[in-house]
Write a protein that holds these residues in place. Sequence first.
Motif, PDB file in Angstrom:
ATOM      1  N   SER A  40      18.931  50.675  41.685  1.00 48.66           N
ATOM      2  CA  SER A  40      19.222  51.171  43.019  1.00 48.66           C
ATOM      3  C   SER A  40      18.852  52.632  43.140  1.00 48.66           C
ATOM      4  O   SER A  40      18.837  53.379  42.184  1.00 48.66           O
ATOM      5  CB  SER A  40      20.712  50.982  43.339  1.00 48.66           C
ATOM      6  OG  SER A  40      21.486  51.751  42.464  1.00 48.66           O
ATOM      7  N   SER A  41      18.561  53.071  44.352  1.00 52.17           N
ATOM      8  CA  SER A  41      18.209  54.453  44.615  1.00 52.17           C
ATOM      9  C   SER A  41      19.447  55.201  45.072  1.00 52.17           C
ATOM     10  O   SER A  41      20.440  54.602  45.471  1.00 52.17           O
ATOM     11  CB  SER A  41      17.141  54.513  45.715  1.00 52.17           C
ATOM     12  OG  SER A  41      17.699  54.104  46.949  1.00 52.17           O
ATOM     13  N   PRO A  42      19.426  56.548  45.024  1.00 54.60           N
ATOM     14  CA  PRO A  42      20.597  57.320  45.463  1.00 54.60           C
ATOM     15  C   PRO A  42      20.955  57.073  46.914  1.00 54.60           C
ATOM     16  O   PRO A  42      22.096  57.271  47.310  1.00 54.60           O
ATOM     17  CB  PRO A  42      20.152  58.772  45.248  1.00 54.60           C
ATOM     18  CG  PRO A  42      19.081  58.703  44.209  1.00 54.60           C
ATOM     19  CD  PRO A  42      18.368  57.406  44.461  1.00 54.60           C
ATOM     20  N   ASP A  43      19.967  56.635  47.714  1.00 58.51           N
ATOM     21  CA  ASP A  43      20.225  56.416  49.130  1.00 58.51           C
ATOM     22  C   ASP A  43      20.596  54.976  49.444  1.00 58.51           C
ATOM     23  O   ASP A  43      20.737  54.597  50.600  1.00 58.51           O
ATOM     24  CB  ASP A  43      18.978  56.800  49.948  1.00 58.51           C
ATOM     25  CG  ASP A  43      18.636  58.276  49.789  1.00 58.51           C
ATOM     26  OD1 ASP A  43      19.577  59.088  49.657  1.00 58.51           O
ATOM     27  OD2 ASP A  43      17.432  58.603  49.786  1.00 58.51           O
ATOM     28  N   ALA A  44      20.719  54.147  48.397  1.00 56.03           N
ATOM     29  CA  ALA A  44      21.011  52.735  48.632  1.00 56.03           C
ATOM     30  C   ALA A  44      22.389  52.583  49.273  1.00 56.03           C
ATOM     31  O   ALA A  44      23.338  53.275  48.917  1.00 56.03           O
ATOM     32  CB  ALA A  44      20.957  51.961  47.318  1.00 56.03           C
ATOM     33  N   LYS A  45      22.506  51.652  50.201  1.00 56.62           N
ATOM     34  CA  LYS A  45      23.762  51.409  50.879  1.00 56.62           C
ATOM     35  C   LYS A  45      24.680  50.595  49.979  1.00 56.62           C
ATOM     36  O   LYS A  45      24.290  49.576  49.428  1.00 56.62           O
ATOM     37  CB  LYS A  45      23.511  50.662  52.192  1.00 56.62           C
ATOM     38  CG  LYS A  45      24.789  50.409  53.007  1.00 56.62           C
ATOM     39  CD  LYS A  45      24.459  49.693  54.297  1.00 56.62           C
ATOM     40  CE  LYS A  45      25.728  49.436  55.115  1.00 56.62           C
ATOM     41  NZ  LYS A  45      25.422  48.714  56.381  1.00 56.62           N
ATOM     42  N   VAL A  46      25.913  51.061  49.810  1.00 58.62           N
ATOM     43  CA  VAL A  46      26.881  50.360  48.982  1.00 58.62           C
ATOM     44  C   VAL A  46      27.674  49.406  49.860  1.00 58.62           C
ATOM     45  O   VAL A  46      28.283  49.821  50.852  1.00 58.62           O
ATOM     46  CB  VAL A  46      27.835  51.346  48.282  1.00 58.62           C
ATOM     47  CG1 VAL A  46      28.877  50.580  47.482  1.00 58.62           C
ATOM     48  CG2 VAL A  46      27.052  52.281  47.382  1.00 58.62           C
ATOM     49  N   ILE A  47      27.671  48.127  49.510  1.00 60.53           N
ATOM     50  CA  ILE A  47      28.408  47.121  50.259  1.00 60.53           C
ATOM     51  C   ILE A  47      29.606  46.698  49.413  1.00 60.53           C
ATOM     52  O   ILE A  47      29.436  46.131  48.327  1.00 60.53           O
ATOM     53  CB  ILE A  47      27.531  45.903  50.586  1.00 60.53           C
ATOM     54  CG1 ILE A  47      26.321  46.348  51.427  1.00 60.53           C
ATOM     55  CG2 ILE A  47      28.343  44.839  51.329  1.00 60.53           C
ATOM     56  CD1 ILE A  47      25.346  45.240  51.723  1.00 60.53           C
ATOM     57  N   HIS A  48      30.801  46.975  49.862  1.00 58.58           N
ATOM     58  CA  HIS A  48      31.993  46.645  49.119  1.00 58.58           C
ATOM     59  C   HIS A  48      32.406  45.198  49.412  1.00 58.58           C
ATOM     60  O   HIS A  48      32.408  44.769  50.564  1.00 58.58           O
ATOM     61  CB  HIS A  48      33.144  47.585  49.482  1.00 58.58           C
ATOM     62  CG  HIS A  48      32.835  49.018  49.189  1.00 58.58           C
ATOM     63  ND1 HIS A  48      32.697  49.482  47.902  1.00 58.58           N
ATOM     64  CD2 HIS A  48      32.619  50.078  50.008  1.00 58.58           C
ATOM     65  CE1 HIS A  48      32.430  50.774  47.928  1.00 58.58           C
ATOM     66  NE2 HIS A  48      32.367  51.155  49.195  1.00 58.58           N
ATOM     67  N   PRO A  49      32.765  44.428  48.385  1.00 56.47           N
ATOM     68  CA  PRO A  49      33.160  43.042  48.606  1.00 56.47           C
ATOM     69  C   PRO A  49      34.483  42.954  49.356  1.00 56.47           C
ATOM     70  O   PRO A  49      35.335  43.838  49.251  1.00 56.47           O
ATOM     71  CB  PRO A  49      33.313  42.495  47.178  1.00 56.47           C
ATOM     72  CG  PRO A  49      33.629  43.697  46.352  1.00 56.47           C
ATOM     73  CD  PRO A  49      32.850  44.823  46.981  1.00 56.47           C
ATOM     74  N   VAL A  50      34.651  41.883  50.114  1.00 56.25           N
ATOM     75  CA  VAL A  50      35.910  41.643  50.798  1.00 56.25           C
ATOM     76  C   VAL A  50      36.913  41.127  49.764  1.00 56.25           C
ATOM     77  O   VAL A  50      36.641  40.159  49.057  1.00 56.25           O
ATOM     78  CB  VAL A  50      35.726  40.599  51.915  1.00 56.25           C
ATOM     79  CG1 VAL A  50      37.062  40.294  52.584  1.00 56.25           C
ATOM     80  CG2 VAL A  50      34.719  41.096  52.943  1.00 56.25           C
ATOM     81  N   PRO A  51      38.056  41.776  49.624  1.00 55.18           N
ATOM     82  CA  PRO A  51      39.007  41.368  48.599  1.00 55.18           C
ATOM     83  C   PRO A  51      39.516  39.949  48.806  1.00 55.18           C
ATOM     84  O   PRO A  51      39.686  39.484  49.938  1.00 55.18           O
ATOM     85  CB  PRO A  51      40.152  42.380  48.756  1.00 55.18           C
ATOM     86  CG  PRO A  51      39.547  43.542  49.459  1.00 55.18           C
ATOM     87  CD  PRO A  51      38.500  42.959  50.352  1.00 55.18           C
ATOM     88  N   GLU A  52      39.748  39.236  47.701  1.00 55.73           N
ATOM     89  CA  GLU A  52      40.432  37.962  47.770  1.00 55.73           C
ATOM     90  C   GLU A  52      41.886  38.232  48.107  1.00 55.73           C
ATOM     91  O   GLU A  52      42.382  39.353  48.003  1.00 55.73           O
ATOM     92  CB  GLU A  52      40.330  37.236  46.425  1.00 55.73           C
ATOM     93  CG  GLU A  52      38.906  36.915  46.000  1.00 55.73           C
ATOM     94  CD  GLU A  52      38.863  36.183  44.669  1.00 55.73           C
ATOM     95  OE1 GLU A  52      39.891  35.563  44.295  1.00 55.73           O
ATOM     96  OE2 GLU A  52      37.821  36.231  44.011  1.00 55.73           O
ATOM     97  N   GLY A  53      42.604  37.183  48.483  1.00 54.81           N
ATOM     98  CA  GLY A  53      43.999  37.360  48.832  1.00 54.81           C
ATOM     99  C   GLY A  53      44.914  37.512  47.638  1.00 54.81           C
ATOM    100  O   GLY A  53      46.083  37.877  47.789  1.00 54.81           O
TER     101      GLY A  53
END
Length: 227
Positions: A40-53
């Motif tokens: 990944s590059s420094p400008d890559a967008k970080v997508i955080h996972p949706v937490p499980e319950g």
Amino acid sequence: MRFPNRIFGIKFAGQLAIIFLVVSSLGCTDSVLKKINPSSSPDAKVIHPVPEGNITFVTTGSSFSPIITVTGNPEIQWKFGDGSTSDSTSPNVNFGSEGTRANTLVVTPWSAVTKINIGYDGSDGGVTPGPNTIENLKNQNVIAVTGLENVAPYLQVWASSYNPVTELDFSNFTALHTIECLYCTSLETIRLHNVPSLTRLCSSIVTSLILIYQKLLLWLIFVEHLN
């Protein structure tokens, strides 16, 4: 043992590994670790996972006796693979026979959870004795853990020594300062992206890899001098 230099990431593949390093490394250490994604590059967008319950611990043993440490008076809901339940921070369930089971945990609020312990023997003395002692606990035969992202901003200590877990993801665990994975010989991957508080990672596999790395570093220095 202390190693003052930094490690930027570790990925295991059985007894082999790819280690992203600046200078040196650690075994059971007080170093600071940061995981980077080499693709990944420094400008890559970080997508955080949706937490499980919930947090799910998949076990294969005939019993399960985890220990969690919480602050305040949260609501704790354990549901085990045999259908039994508990509201204890240190439940003990006997299944009667070995088998693969999913055991789930929900803590309301998640921010109350500071430690999760599914295995620790304190053999290296790295964190014991002391005011922040991790309780000695035999291997709980955990092969997988999901839903840890629920406690990512809050968890301070993780212990899973001797468990056959294959993968651990501590991405964005901003309060996590201690990881104990001694003799987790099945462990293939530890993700350590954005763990600014991490000061200790204990793993016998890492210790072995340090020796390999140090020998490789000496060999590279020797070759450099020859050139």
